[in-house]
Design a protein around this motif. Structure first.
Motif, PDB file in Angstrom:
ATOM      1  N   TRP A  37      40.819  43.051  29.654  1.00  0.00           N
ATOM      2  CA  TRP A  37      39.579  43.624  30.174  1.00  0.00           C
ATOM      3  C   TRP A  37      39.824  44.330  31.501  1.00  0.00           C
ATOM      4  CZ3 TRP A  37      34.556  43.456  28.226  1.00  0.00           C
ATOM      5  CH2 TRP A  37      34.433  42.794  26.998  1.00  0.00           C
ATOM      6  N   GLN A  38      39.196  45.485  31.655  1.00  0.00           N
ATOM      7  CA  GLN A  38      39.319  46.245  32.902  1.00  0.00           C
ATOM      8  C   GLN A  38      37.949  46.413  33.543  1.00  0.00           C
ATOM      9  OE1 GLN A  38      42.355  47.507  34.455  1.00  0.00           O
ATOM     10  NE2 GLN A  38      40.767  47.341  36.010  1.00  0.00           N
ATOM     11  N   SER A  39      37.931  46.262  34.851  1.00  0.00           N
ATOM     12  CA  SER A  39      36.694  46.421  35.607  1.00  0.00           C
ATOM     13  C   SER A  39      37.041  46.783  37.042  1.00  0.00           C
ATOM     14  CB  SER A  39      35.890  45.115  35.561  1.00  0.00           C
ATOM     15  OG  SER A  39      34.721  45.213  36.333  1.00  0.00           O
ATOM     16  N   LYS A  40      36.044  47.138  37.801  1.00  0.00           N
ATOM     17  CA  LYS A  40      36.176  47.250  39.251  1.00  0.00           C
ATOM     18  C   LYS A  40      34.781  47.279  39.854  1.00  0.00           C
ATOM     19  CE  LYS A  40      36.147  52.234  40.215  1.00  0.00           C
ATOM     20  NZ  LYS A  40      36.886  53.333  40.863  1.00  0.00           N
ATOM     21  N   GLU A  41      34.726  47.150  41.133  1.00  0.00           N
ATOM     22  CA  GLU A  41      33.446  47.295  41.840  1.00  0.00           C
ATOM     23  C   GLU A  41      33.362  48.727  42.385  1.00  0.00           C
ATOM     24  OE1 GLU A  41      30.657  47.986  44.319  1.00  0.00           O
ATOM     25  OE2 GLU A  41      32.451  47.567  45.532  1.00  0.00           O
ATOM     26  N   ARG A  42      32.781  49.582  41.740  1.00  0.00           N
ATOM     27  CA  ARG A  42      32.137  49.664  40.443  1.00  0.00           C
ATOM     28  C   ARG A  42      32.407  51.031  39.877  1.00  0.00           C
ATOM     29  NH1 ARG A  42      27.546  52.777  42.149  1.00  0.00           N
ATOM     30  NH2 ARG A  42      27.303  52.521  44.400  1.00  0.00           N
ATOM     31  N   TYR A  43      32.259  51.282  38.578  1.00  0.00           N
ATOM     32  CA  TYR A  43      32.337  52.625  38.023  1.00  0.00           C
ATOM     33  C   TYR A  43      31.025  53.332  38.344  1.00  0.00           C
ATOM     34  CZ  TYR A  43      36.447  50.774  35.747  1.00  0.00           C
ATOM     35  OH  TYR A  43      37.678  50.199  35.528  1.00  0.00           O
ATOM     36  N   GLY A 101      42.417  39.084  42.861  1.00  0.00           N
ATOM     37  CA  GLY A 101      41.452  38.712  43.887  1.00  0.00           C
ATOM     38  C   GLY A 101      40.417  39.798  44.080  1.00  0.00           C
ATOM     39  N   PHE A 102      39.199  39.426  44.478  1.00  0.00           N
ATOM     40  CA  PHE A 102      38.121  40.408  44.608  1.00  0.00           C
ATOM     41  C   PHE A 102      38.261  41.234  45.881  1.00  0.00           C
ATOM     42  CE2 PHE A 102      33.772  41.678  45.773  1.00  0.00           C
ATOM     43  CZ  PHE A 102      33.455  42.419  44.639  1.00  0.00           C
ATOM     44  N   PHE A 103      38.344  40.569  47.032  1.00  0.00           N
ATOM     45  CA  PHE A 103      38.432  41.277  48.314  1.00  0.00           C
ATOM     46  C   PHE A 103      39.892  41.448  48.721  1.00  0.00           C
ATOM     47  CE2 PHE A 103      34.219  39.131  48.774  1.00  0.00           C
ATOM     48  CZ  PHE A 103      33.441  40.278  48.853  1.00  0.00           C
ATOM     49  N   LEU A 104      40.208  42.589  49.345  1.00  0.00           N
ATOM     50  CA  LEU A 104      41.570  42.871  49.810  1.00  0.00           C
ATOM     51  C   LEU A 104      41.647  42.895  51.332  1.00  0.00           C
ATOM     52  CD1 LEU A 104      42.750  45.637  47.314  1.00  0.00           C
ATOM     53  CD2 LEU A 104      42.819  43.157  47.100  1.00  0.00           C
ATOM     54  N   SER A 105      40.795  42.128  51.997  1.00  0.00           N
ATOM     55  CA  SER A 105      40.739  42.177  53.462  1.00  0.00           C
ATOM     56  C   SER A 105      42.047  41.754  54.112  1.00  0.00           C
ATOM     57  CB  SER A 105      39.599  41.290  53.963  1.00  0.00           C
ATOM     58  OG  SER A 105      39.719  39.966  53.471  1.00  0.00           O
ATOM     59  N   GLU A 164      53.500  44.092  48.985  1.00  0.00           N
ATOM     60  CA  GLU A 164      53.235  42.666  48.793  1.00  0.00           C
ATOM     61  C   GLU A 164      52.004  42.471  47.919  1.00  0.00           C
ATOM     62  OE1 GLU A 164      52.640  38.414  51.137  1.00  0.00           O
ATOM     63  OE2 GLU A 164      52.915  40.258  52.307  1.00  0.00           O
ATOM     64  N   TYR A 165      50.987  43.320  48.141  1.00  0.00           N
ATOM     65  CA  TYR A 165      49.820  43.196  47.271  1.00  0.00           C
ATOM     66  C   TYR A 165      50.174  43.576  45.836  1.00  0.00           C
ATOM     67  CZ  TYR A 165      45.495  43.429  44.864  1.00  0.00           C
ATOM     68  OH  TYR A 165      44.528  43.214  43.919  1.00  0.00           O
ATOM     69  N   ALA A 217      37.162  44.586  44.396  1.00  0.00           N
ATOM     70  CA  ALA A 217      36.613  45.589  45.313  1.00  0.00           C
ATOM     71  C   ALA A 217      37.744  46.181  46.151  1.00  0.00           C
ATOM     72  CB  ALA A 217      35.564  44.939  46.214  1.00  0.00           C
ATOM     73  N   ASP A 218      37.396  47.131  46.968  1.00  0.00           N
ATOM     74  CA  ASP A 218      38.282  47.716  47.993  1.00  0.00           C
ATOM     75  C   ASP A 218      39.343  48.667  47.445  1.00  0.00           C
ATOM     76  OD1 ASP A 218      36.904  46.144  49.862  1.00  0.00           O
ATOM     77  OD2 ASP A 218      38.318  44.490  49.633  1.00  0.00           O
ATOM     78  N   ALA A 219      39.738  48.532  46.202  1.00  0.00           N
ATOM     79  CA  ALA A 219      40.709  49.448  45.595  1.00  0.00           C
ATOM     80  C   ALA A 219      40.603  49.309  44.078  1.00  0.00           C
ATOM     81  CB  ALA A 219      42.127  49.124  46.046  1.00  0.00           C
TER      82      ALA A 219
END
Length: 802
Positions: A252-258, A507-511, A521-522, A544-546
């Motif tokens: 499954w592919q997703s992101k915040e957001r299309y 992970g959701f956030f890349l802070s 590393e990411y 999110a973030d990328a």
């Protein structure tokens, strides 16, 4: 009431409770009733291995109808005898002893082995004013053995496998899903049936549940003999897990957001062009427009100009689509207006806070978004009415139910005074996800049985397995520690009886990675997270973030890209194994992600390992949870990659069986620790001796090819069996018997494989097929090394070399 007066009142009440003693008891149809002090106690059998304990602080017992428990007590044969101060109830499966002198309940096996004891006079009731209603804060304390390993309690991020020596404040949150179910390695479980904010605590004084609101103590004790047995009892009590569609087990592919339907469809097209398998695409929030229209259950954003065409285009590319829906509504939406008129909206601060889509929120323009009263059946009807009309009618395949905790921001104690259909919000707080997810699941299934319910949800409560929901671990921040924490989170969640769990790959956030995908590393972390996810019930990339699509990580020939593609293909090759395992979950109350204690309870070294697990009953998975190929120059910000030396991970292989390195075929003895080399495209993966694994064809989506030519790989060293399950891949016809099974039995002494007669049938079933049987430990180079079997549904016996 002052604090001093409250303390005195509690002390006097508890003292009276301890001082008095019941002299008689009443036998009931299901157990016994008696008194203790000024209160009452009932022991009620629900089956020979499940018993309910009810305690009240005064006359009259709890009369609530459980939100989690669906089981009607079955007629159970049991005996009752009194010896001195003790009343002993004995069924065929266990013994319950009640001490009239001190109020203690204890549990034993039918062979008199001790299982669990309450602490003497371990129940307490403290008067509590719940939004104007007089009730109690209730506590029950148990005595565990000193070194007893216990598990469960839901999905949390603390990285602990064994749930001892901790204090847990159980209120549903974004990244913590609380299920008040304690699962012991001794083969029993305790379900604390309370929905209010609850503190679980284990220390030298005892092990306790304390809930803010309760008419009395209400819990269930169940004995299963082993971990699978305990889970079977919990599902018997709270509901069975239905089959998910085959396509849900793909990638499954997703992101915040299309941000448009063109972008979303374009992602599916890109995967097809690259030849990388994909089964699902997810549309996150804001397809409804601004936050005043939050969760309007309509496509009000102009970038989604023809939503029916969007869904059809995804289907034409042989993929499925699910979409984000929430537990709250903006003030300009139709559901909000209808529910507000009927007092079906709760009044506390939730997400989003502002009407404009900016960060930080501009509170000059509050959003006015409110959570709906999911405890109200009429509110659940309204919710489904708009969802059906606005989205389900388009052919949508499932739901991403976000914020099912729900989000509760700027918390104020008086927020819990909100009135719901079932009383104060405080009284029923933790059951919110069960009610809102169940509302959608029940209504969709009543609407149509041609499409199985599939819900991705952020929160859960006891019994939620009956609703076709897969819970993800919330909006975790990307880090190596977060990756490792997912393992124990998913395992303890599964040990509460809810078998389907997943996490945001990467992970959701890349802070913690300000350079985002430009940080090597990411990229390494993302690859390791995806490799882990290939062995979870849902393999889903999101964040999110990328963006996280595979082509964001390079191209063919790049190390990370190739590792990602390799594990996606591996996932698809294992679909026959995964889908058959899902049938084992439904048909035999098994679990897909399995803590090592489930299969190796007698191996003390395995009990507290928090970075390894079984996937089904054959694969031991040991994800890599630390960076291995990063070089940091002194004073430099972004590191560089260094693949000049292959690193390794130490893996413990539980005793009692032999193991095979999945990648090399090497056989290794159990009870040993091995160092497995782990280049970026390898994680330690071992197969238990006696396993039989079916491998499917190379495909671009789950249903692209029939399973008419499967590789059947046998791992010798022990006898074993495997049942291949097949059905129509969707719809509920399997509940009427429309499915087939083929059982493979390996006799390790005779070196013989027996393929049984096929049982059952369904429309479109293969009448004849081929199996290419390979024995592990050989070169394993496919057809040239296997024995080809033509199978037409009749029993076949093969003599094999090993």
């Amino acid at each position: 009431m002052t604090k001093g007066f409250l303390f005195t009142a509690i002390f006097i009440f508890s003292g009276a409770f301890l001082a008095l003693r019941a002299q008689t008891f009443q036998r009931t149809e299901a157990g016994v009733k008696t008194t203790f002090g000024s209160g009452e106690v009932e022991i009620r059998f629900y089956s020979p291995s499940i018993v309910r304990i009810l305690k009240s602080p005064g006359p009259g017992l709890v009369a609530k109808e459980s939100l989690s428990v669906t089981k009607t007590p079955e007629k159970t044969s049991f005996s009752v005898k009194q010896v001195g101060d003790e009343i002993e109830l004995r069924s065929t499966e266990m013994i319950v002893v009640y001490n009239q002198e001190n109020g203690q309940v204890s549990y034993k096996t039918s062979k008199e082995n001790n299982l669990l004891k309450e602490q003497v006079a371990g129940a307490s009731f403290t008067p509590f004013n719940d939004a104007g209603s007089s009730t109690h804060t209730v506590t029950q304390v148990f005595q565990l053995e000193k070194d007893e390993s216990v598990y469960g309690l839901g999905s949390q991020q603390q990285g602990k496998m064994v749930q001892r020596n901790l204090r847990m404040n159980m209120v549903q949150g974004n990244t913590d899903d609380y299920v008040p179910f304690l699962h012991s390695v001794k083969g029993y479980g305790v379900f604390w049936d309370n929905y209010s904010p609850t503190v679980f605590e284990d220390n030298v004084k005892g092990t306790s549940f304390r809930s803010e609101v309760g008419e009395g103590v209400d819990y269930y004790f169940m004995y299963g003999g082993n971990a699978d047995g305990v889970i079977a009892k919990m599902r018997d009590l709270t509901g069975q897990s239905p089959m998910f569609p085959l396509w849900t087990f793909g990638f499954w592919q997703s992101k915040e957001r299309y941000k448009s339907q063109n972008e979303l469809v374009g992602v599916v097209q890109k995967y097809r062009e690259l030849g990388v398998p994909l089964d699902g695409i997810i549309q996150d929030w804001q397809y409804w427009g601004n936050n005043y229209l939050w969760n309007g259950m309509e496509f009000l954003n102009g970038e989604f100009y023809n939503p029916k065409k969007m869904v059809d285009d995804v289907h034409a590319l042989n993929a499925r689509m699910i979409i984000s829906i929430w537990s709250s509504f903006g003030p300009h939406t139709k559901p909000y207006r209808e529910m507000e008129k009927q007092n079906m909206l709760l009044n506390f601060e939730t997400w989003p806070q502002a009407g404009t889509d900016t960060w930080p929120p501009n509170m000059d323009y509050p959003s006015g978004v409110r959570v709906y009263d999911a405890y109200n059946p009429l509110a659940r009807d309204i919710y489904w009415k708009y969802l059906k009309k606005g989205i389900f009618s388009l052919g949508m395949d499932g739901w991403w139910m976000d914020s099912t905790e729900p989000d509760h921001l700027s918390f104020k104690p008086e927020d819990f005074d909100n009135k719901t259909y079932l009383g104060s919000f405080r009284k029923v707080r933790n059951a919110y996800p069960l009610m809102t997810v169940g509302g959608v699941a029940e209504r969709q299934k009543a609407e149509s049985r041609e499409k199985r319910v599939f819900i991705l949800t952020r929160s859960a409560f006891a019994g939620q397995q009956r609703y076709g929901a897969n819970t993800w671990s919330g909006d975790v921040t990307a880090s190596w520690q977060a990756l490792q924490n997912q393992i124990s989170a998913g395992l303890n969640f599964s040990l509460t009886g809810i078998p389907y769990w997943n996490s945001d790959i990467g992970g959701f956030f890349l802070s913690k990675f300000p350079a985002k995908l430009n940080d090597p590393e990411y990229r390494e972390l993302y690859a390791r997270w995806l490799e882990f996810a290939a062995f979870t019930p849902m393999m889903r990339s999101h964040g999110a973030d990328a963006p996280r699509e595979i082509y964001q990580f390079g191209k063919k020939g790049d190390r990370v890209y190739d590792a990602l593609e390799k594990f996606i293909h591996l996932r698809y090759s294992l679909l026959p194994y995964i889908y058959s395992t899902s049938w084992d979950v439904t048909n035999k109350q098994s679990s897909m992600m399995r803590a090592l204690m489930m299969d190796f309870a007698s191996d003390h070294k395995a009990l507290n390992i928090n970075d390894q697990f079984m996937f089904g009953k054959s694969f031991l998975v040991a994800p890599v949870t630390e960076a291995m190929y990063i070089e940091r120059a002194q004073g430099a910000g972004v590191p560089s990659e260094d693949f000049s030396k292959v690193k390794a991970k130490a893996v413990y292989l539980p005793r009692g069986t032999s193991w095979y390195d999945f990648w090399t075929g090497e056989k290794v003895g159990g009870g040993s620790t091995v160092n497995k080399e782990t280049p970026i495209d390898i994680i330690p993966l071992y197969v238990r001796a006696g396993s039989i694994i079916p491998f499917g064809p190379k495909v671009q989506y789950a249903e692209e090819k029939k399973w008419d030519n499967l590789e059947i790989r046998i791992y010798p060293g022990a006898s074993g069996s495997f049942t291949l399950y097949e059905d129509e891949n969707d719809n509920y016809n399997y509940e009427k018997g429309a499915y087939s099974t083929i059982t493979f039995n390996w006799d390790d002494v005779k070196k013989t494989l027996v393929v049984s007669n096929r049982k059952g049938s369904f429309p479109g079933m293969l009448k004849a097929r081929k199996f290419n049987v390979i024995v592990a430990g050989e070169q394993m180079d496919g057809a040239s090394n296997g024995q080809l079997v033509n199978y037409n549904g009749k029993k076949v016996t093969l003599k094999l070399k090993s």
